[in-house]
Design a protein around this motif. Structure first.
Motif, PDB file in Angstrom:
ATOM      1  N   LYS A   1       1.010  -1.682  -0.155  1.00  0.00           N
ATOM      2  CA  LYS A   1       0.163  -0.054  -0.040  1.00  0.00           C
ATOM      3  C   LYS A   1       1.095   1.459   0.671  1.00  0.00           C
ATOM      4  N   LEU A   2       0.552   1.726  -0.218  1.00  0.00           N
ATOM      5  CA  LEU A   2       1.089   3.818  -0.020  1.00  0.00           C
ATOM      6  C   LEU A   2       0.143   4.274   0.277  1.00  0.00           C
ATOM      7  N   CYS A   3       0.921   4.534   1.512  1.00  0.00           N
ATOM      8  CA  CYS A   3       0.619   5.286   2.013  1.00  0.00           C
ATOM      9  C   CYS A   3       1.363   6.738   3.033  1.00  0.00           C
ATOM     10  N   MET A   4      -0.215   8.058   3.433  1.00  0.00           N
ATOM     11  CA  MET A   4       1.061   8.353   3.987  1.00  0.00           C
ATOM     12  C   MET A   4       1.593   8.491   5.605  1.00  0.00           C
ATOM     13  N   GLY A   5       2.879   8.854   5.422  1.00  0.00           N
ATOM     14  CA  GLY A   5       3.705   8.545   6.637  1.00  0.00           C
ATOM     15  C   GLY A   5       4.637  10.307   7.332  1.00  0.00           C
ATOM     16  N   ARG A   6       5.377   9.675   8.433  1.00  0.00           N
ATOM     17  CA  ARG A   6       5.897  10.801   8.893  1.00  0.00           C
ATOM     18  C   ARG A   6       7.447  10.060   8.358  1.00  0.00           C
ATOM     19  N   THR A   7       8.250  10.673   7.726  1.00  0.00           N
ATOM     20  CA  THR A   7      10.312  10.263   8.116  1.00  0.00           C
ATOM     21  C   THR A   7      10.646  11.041   8.943  1.00  0.00           C
ATOM     22  N   GLY A   8      11.099   9.464   9.745  1.00  0.00           N
ATOM     23  CA  GLY A   8      11.585   9.151  10.412  1.00  0.00           C
ATOM     24  C   GLY A   8      11.226   8.918  11.882  1.00  0.00           C
ATOM     25  N   SER A   9      10.300   8.499  12.049  1.00  0.00           N
ATOM     26  CA  SER A   9       9.431   8.463  12.784  1.00  0.00           C
ATOM     27  C   SER A   9       9.141   6.723  12.688  1.00  0.00           C
ATOM     28  N   LEU A  10       8.592   6.575  14.034  1.00  0.00           N
ATOM     29  CA  LEU A  10       8.366   4.769  14.129  1.00  0.00           C
ATOM     30  C   LEU A  10       7.938   5.006  16.017  1.00  0.00           C
ATOM     31  N   VAL A  11       7.636   3.618  15.299  1.00  0.00           N
ATOM     32  CA  VAL A  11       6.606   3.219  17.518  1.00  0.00           C
ATOM     33  C   VAL A  11       6.582   1.573  17.384  1.00  0.00           C
ATOM     34  N   LYS A  12       7.604   1.490  18.724  1.00  0.00           N
ATOM     35  CA  LYS A  12       8.277   0.454  19.177  1.00  0.00           C
ATOM     36  C   LYS A  12       7.754  -0.428  19.758  1.00  0.00           C
ATOM     37  N   VAL A  13       6.759  -1.616  20.675  1.00  0.00           N
ATOM     38  CA  VAL A  13       5.881  -2.363  21.177  1.00  0.00           C
ATOM     39  C   VAL A  13       6.387  -3.252  22.046  1.00  0.00           C
ATOM     40  N   GLU A  14       6.470  -3.741  23.180  1.00  0.00           N
ATOM     41  CA  GLU A  14       6.516  -3.948  23.889  1.00  0.00           C
ATOM     42  C   GLU A  14       5.111  -4.974  25.208  1.00  0.00           C
ATOM     43  N   ILE A  15       5.289  -6.034  24.892  1.00  0.00           N
ATOM     44  CA  ILE A  15       4.630  -7.258  25.346  1.00  0.00           C
ATOM     45  C   ILE A  15       5.469  -7.732  26.532  1.00  0.00           C
ATOM     46  N   ARG A  16       5.445  -6.868  27.941  1.00  0.00           N
ATOM     47  CA  ARG A  16       6.273  -7.973  29.402  1.00  0.00           C
ATOM     48  C   ARG A  16       5.092  -8.066  30.213  1.00  0.00           C
ATOM     49  N   ASP A  17       5.740  -9.852  31.108  1.00  0.00           N
ATOM     50  CA  ASP A  17       5.066 -10.878  31.320  1.00  0.00           C
ATOM     51  C   ASP A  17       4.754 -10.203  33.194  1.00  0.00           C
TER      52      ASP A  17
ATOM     53  N   GLU B   1       7.517  -3.529  15.853  1.00  0.00           N
ATOM     54  CA  GLU B   1       7.541  -2.491  16.197  1.00  0.00           C
ATOM     55  C   GLU B   1       6.631  -1.860  14.209  1.00  0.00           C
ATOM     56  N   ALA B   2       5.800  -0.637  14.094  1.00  0.00           N
ATOM     57  CA  ALA B   2       5.411  -0.182  12.701  1.00  0.00           C
ATOM     58  C   ALA B   2       6.220   1.208  12.793  1.00  0.00           C
ATOM     59  N   ARG B   3       5.811   1.612  11.007  1.00  0.00           N
ATOM     60  CA  ARG B   3       6.310   3.792  11.421  1.00  0.00           C
ATOM     61  C   ARG B   3       4.684   3.898  11.611  1.00  0.00           C
ATOM     62  N   PRO B   4       4.059   5.199  11.748  1.00  0.00           N
ATOM     63  CA  PRO B   4       2.813   6.016  12.226  1.00  0.00           C
ATOM     64  C   PRO B   4       2.434   5.924  10.929  1.00  0.00           C
ATOM     65  N   LEU B   5       1.301   5.512  10.380  1.00  0.00           N
ATOM     66  CA  LEU B   5       0.368   6.320   8.698  1.00  0.00           C
ATOM     67  C   LEU B   5      -1.228   7.057   9.265  1.00  0.00           C
ATOM     68  N   HIS B   6      -1.199   7.378   8.387  1.00  0.00           N
ATOM     69  CA  HIS B   6      -2.335   8.596   8.145  1.00  0.00           C
ATOM     70  C   HIS B   6      -3.180   7.730   7.117  1.00  0.00           C
ATOM     71  N   GLN B   7      -3.754   6.259   7.241  1.00  0.00           N
ATOM     72  CA  GLN B   7      -4.367   4.989   6.819  1.00  0.00           C
ATOM     73  C   GLN B   7      -5.088   4.419   8.218  1.00  0.00           C
ATOM     74  N   PRO B   8      -6.030   5.528   8.341  1.00  0.00           N
ATOM     75  CA  PRO B   8      -6.990   4.631   9.957  1.00  0.00           C
ATOM     76  C   PRO B   8      -7.882   3.556   9.406  1.00  0.00           C
ATOM     77  N   ASP B   9      -8.225   2.373   9.868  1.00  0.00           N
ATOM     78  CA  ASP B   9      -8.739   1.588   9.438  1.00  0.00           C
ATOM     79  C   ASP B   9     -10.567   2.208   9.075  1.00  0.00           C
ATOM     80  N   ALA B  10     -11.016   1.861   8.597  1.00  0.00           N
ATOM     81  CA  ALA B  10     -12.089   2.597   7.431  1.00  0.00           C
ATOM     82  C   ALA B  10     -13.121   2.611   8.374  1.00  0.00           C
ATOM     83  N   ALA B  11     -13.733   1.483   9.115  1.00  0.00           N
ATOM     84  CA  ALA B  11     -14.937   1.282   9.933  1.00  0.00           C
ATOM     85  C   ALA B  11     -14.641   1.979  11.539  1.00  0.00           C
ATOM     86  N   PHE B  12     -13.450   1.740  12.060  1.00  0.00           N
ATOM     87  CA  PHE B  12     -13.544   2.565  13.114  1.00  0.00           C
ATOM     88  C   PHE B  12     -12.912   3.828  13.492  1.00  0.00           C
ATOM     89  N   ALA B  13     -12.665   4.962  11.855  1.00  0.00           N
ATOM     90  CA  ALA B  13     -13.209   6.289  11.516  1.00  0.00           C
ATOM     91  C   ALA B  13     -14.164   6.781  11.584  1.00  0.00           C
TER      92      ALA B  13
END
Length: 713
Positions: free
Chosen positions: A230-246, A256-268
């Motif tokens: 997919k071709l989406c709109m994002g932010r240069t140099g930005s990243l989100v890292k996620v961890e789950i700890r017990d 990890e994933a780059r933030p995108l201006h691509q919201p889920d349609a139903a949620f939006a």
């Protein structure tokens, strides 16, 4: 809620910064109500702590309109200096956990936001309104009845004020947003949970003060799991890292994933305009499941935002991995294990404080609920504080949280908009809590006898509300509480129905619970009891007891206890009933009530309004629900006796109990019945003071209880 799953092969390291700072704004504020002179108050605060429980000023009874004017309703103004000197490239937000009912916020005289609704949190960015120093915040709260804002009616006082905590938040320019429906900005959904693995999607909502949108080529997945580009709109140099700890702090999953201006349609569509989103789907192998009070095991989700390799923000959220369901033959299912929920309802007020409770107050409430042995909580009739849900997560309570659609709804566009706003706030602010296992969408909806009201298509409004809730979160069942067996089309709106019924109090006798259940079950496989109970004053007694009139001042404690014995006996024998919620855990303010010993109070609580006295019925449930050995002599506060012979009734979960009066054993030890009740008939009292004592034994454990009764002849 649904999320777009995105996989990015971007590896950016970074150094953690203590980027987010929070400042508690509770404590001293300047306050004035209407034209009154300003004074100092402590926030959390309400101006109705006293007059909100004074009772009606007219002879009406009962009154169930939150538009009542029997207590002060109007505008209260709060003001204080903000402890902030704005830093370069920083952002500032003010978060309110709750204020009633309409709130307008200004900083240095500049309006920064308006919120409508008494129970949801709200958050406004104030960066552009700040000066270099000497910043002042002004908050106007108005608890005047408003026909466009939920609730339109209700048997409870609508306390005014800034009644929950306030927080100042400082972030970097790029941050996890705190102002999207005042949600945590990290939304966690459980897609599939089994003993072998759990799929968890973490959607992080991020915001940027500076532009920098670029095209980003990403790899996502379609509904069949096939990768797509997919071709989406994002932010240069930005990243989100996620961890789950017990629970020990060990990382069990990360991504990890780059933030995108691509919201889920139903949620939006349901939530409105969205910030940029970074969605990460993770797999937790061999998860430890959140098993209610048996094992409330919690993981921790941490989302960290990076820009150009540097951490700019982080947010932690609880994660309890579990499955929920309702089965007509097995009842409520938690991770496939059947249980009949043993619950209570709770209002959020207390004597002398109204709604303005401290965390210590809330912890005391929950301790009394947990000590009684309950495993379920209905936060009636509105979302309660995040702290309450935190305690429920950690203690393993099964929670029913509900939208404040009480007694009636409107179909005006303004009302429907506010209703959906308050629903979205509840789901987005509290949806990460594993303890919340169902969303309630209405309580006792009906029509008033006015031509205008009869034109409202309430059922269409509530169907729209259910669809709105489902679009935001399809993982939890939608429930509702009704008291109208004849409104079948209304009662079919929720996924699962619950009933408010009061056999032995509002009509019929205390053995009518079985008939109530049968009546609502016709054509239905399963049911819950969302409310049942009886009024009681701990200073009013009668032995033997007779059924009182609810609207009278005579509410003997003995009748409440007897009514609960009979009602609960019928409930526990019905597997079709997946849960029950006692009305109510605590006495609470209802300004228009004119009954019982004190007007303005609904005295159906198992505990008094000041939390000082658990009533006899509290110990009935403790004996049945808490396995810790106990014995409790009922009618203990009936100290002045005139009859030389009396019944002695004891609630105990022990194997046998022995009764003594003035040191003399009365008869043989008694084995309690299967409701944990032991009785002695026609026990003789001596003239003057009588020490009544019981000694109970079970599995080598001995417990005792005693009280003093005085016989005057």
């Amino acid at each position: 809620m649904n999320s777009v799953s995105i996989a990015l092969s971007v590896l950016i390291g970074g150094m953690a910064l203590d980027a987010r700072e929070t400042v508690d704004l509770t404590g001293k504020w300047t306050f004035s109500f209407g034209n009154e002179a300003p004074r100092q108050v402590d926030v959390p605060h309400t101006w109705n702590a006293e007059d909100g429980v004074d009772g009606p000023k007219t002879g009406r009874h009962p009154g169930f309109s939150v538009g009542s004017s029997s207590y002060r309703r109007g505008v209260g103004t709060y003001e204080r200096e903000l402890p902030v000197k704005p830093g370069k490239d920083k952002r500032y937000f003010v978060r309110f956990d709750g204020a009633s009912i309409v709130t307008d916020v200004a900083v240095n005289g500049k309006p920064v936001g308006r919120h409508e609704g008494a129970f949801g949190a709200f958050c406004f960015e104030i960066t552009d309104a700040l000066k270099d120093s000497g910043n002042t915040i002004t908050v106007k709260t108005d608890n005047t009845f408003n026909k466009n804002i939920l609730p339109l009616a209700g048997d409870f006082t609508m306390f005014g004020g800034l009644y929950r905590p306030v927080t100042l938040i400082e972030t970097e320019q790029a941050c996890i947003v705190p102002d999207f429906y005042a949600s945590p900005g990290v939304l966690v959904s459980q897609d599939k949970v089994t003993p072998q693995s759990a799929s968890v999607t973490v959607t992080t909502l991020v915001g940027f003060r500076k532009d920098g949108m670029v095209d980003v080529s990403t790899t996502g997945y379609d509904s069949s799991g096939e990768p797509v580009t997919k071709l989406c709109m994002g932010r240069t140099g930005s990243l989100v890292k996620v961890e789950i700890r017990d629970a020990r702090g060990k990382v069990v999953a990360s991504g990890e994933a780059r933030p995108l201006h691509q919201p889920d349609a139903a949620f939006a569509a349901a939530a409105g305009k969205l910030p940029d989103m970074a969605a990460v789907t993770l797999n937790v192998p061999e998860p430890v499941l959140w098993q209610g009070r048996q094992n409330p095991y919690l993981y921790t989700v941490t989302a960290r935002m990076f820009v150009d390799g540097k951490e700019t923000d982080r947010v932690e959220q609880p994660l309890g991995l579990r499955t929920i369901g309702i089965d007509p033959e097995k009842g409520f299912l938690l991770n496939g294990k059947p249980m009949q929920i043993k619950g209570v309802c709770r209002h959020q007020d207390m004597e002398g404080k109204g709604w303005a409770l401290s965390k210590a107050d809330e912890e005391k409430d929950m301790k009394m609920i947990l000590d009684m042995g309950a495993d379920g909580l209905r936060t009636a009739h509105y979302p309660q504080s995040g702290h309450i849900y935190d305690i429920c997560d950690k203690s393993g309570m099964i929670v029913w949280s509900e939208v404040p659609a009480v007694q009636m709804v409107s179909d005006s566009p303004e009302f429907v908009k506010n209703m959906k706003q308050q629903a979205a706030e509840m789901l987005l602010q509290h949806g990460n809590h594993p303890s919340i296992c169902m969303w309630g969408i209405f309580n006792e909806i009906g029509h008033l006898n006015t031509a205008e009201d009869r034109q409202v298509d309430m059922e269409a409004v509530l169907k729209g509300l259910k669809g709105h809730v489902k679009s935001l979160d399809a993982s939890r069942p939608v429930v509702a509480a009704t008291n109208q067996p004849g409104r079948r089309s209304l009662n079919e709106i929720p996924d699962y129905l619950a009933i408010n019924t009061y056999p032995g109090w509002y009509g019929g006798g205390p053995d009518g619970m079985r008939g109530s259940i049968d009546g609502y079950l016709r054509g239905r496989e399963t049911l819950a009891i969302s409310e049942y109970g009886h009024g009681a004053d701990v200073a009013v007694h009668e032995v033997p007891v007779r059924q009182p009139r609810p609207v009278s001042s005579h509410h003997p404690e003995e009748w409440q206890a007897y009514g609960h014995e009979r009602n609960y006996n019928a409930i526990r024998q019905r597997p079709e009933v997946w849960g029950s919620f006692v009305w109510n855990m605590f006495d609470f303010a209802s300004s228009e009530r004119r009954e019982g010993a004190k007007h303005g109070i609904n005295d159906k609580g198992l505990v008094t309004y000041d939390r000082q006295t658990p009533k006899d019925a509290y110990f009935f449930y403790k004996a049945n629900w808490n396995p810790e050995p106990m014995a409790y002599i009922t009618s203990r506060r009936f100290t002045e006796r005139k009859a030389a012979e009396t019944e002695v009734k004891v609630y105990t979960n022990c194997d046998s109990v022995t009764l003594y009066v003035n040191g003399r054993q009365v008869g043989q030890p008694v084995k309690p019945d299967d409701l944990c009740v032991a009785r002695w008939d026609k026990v003789s009292l001596d003239a003057g003071e009588n020490t009544v004592k019981v000694v109970a034994r079970t599995r080598g454990v001995v417990v005792a209880d005693s009280c003093v009764w005085r016989l005057s002849r």
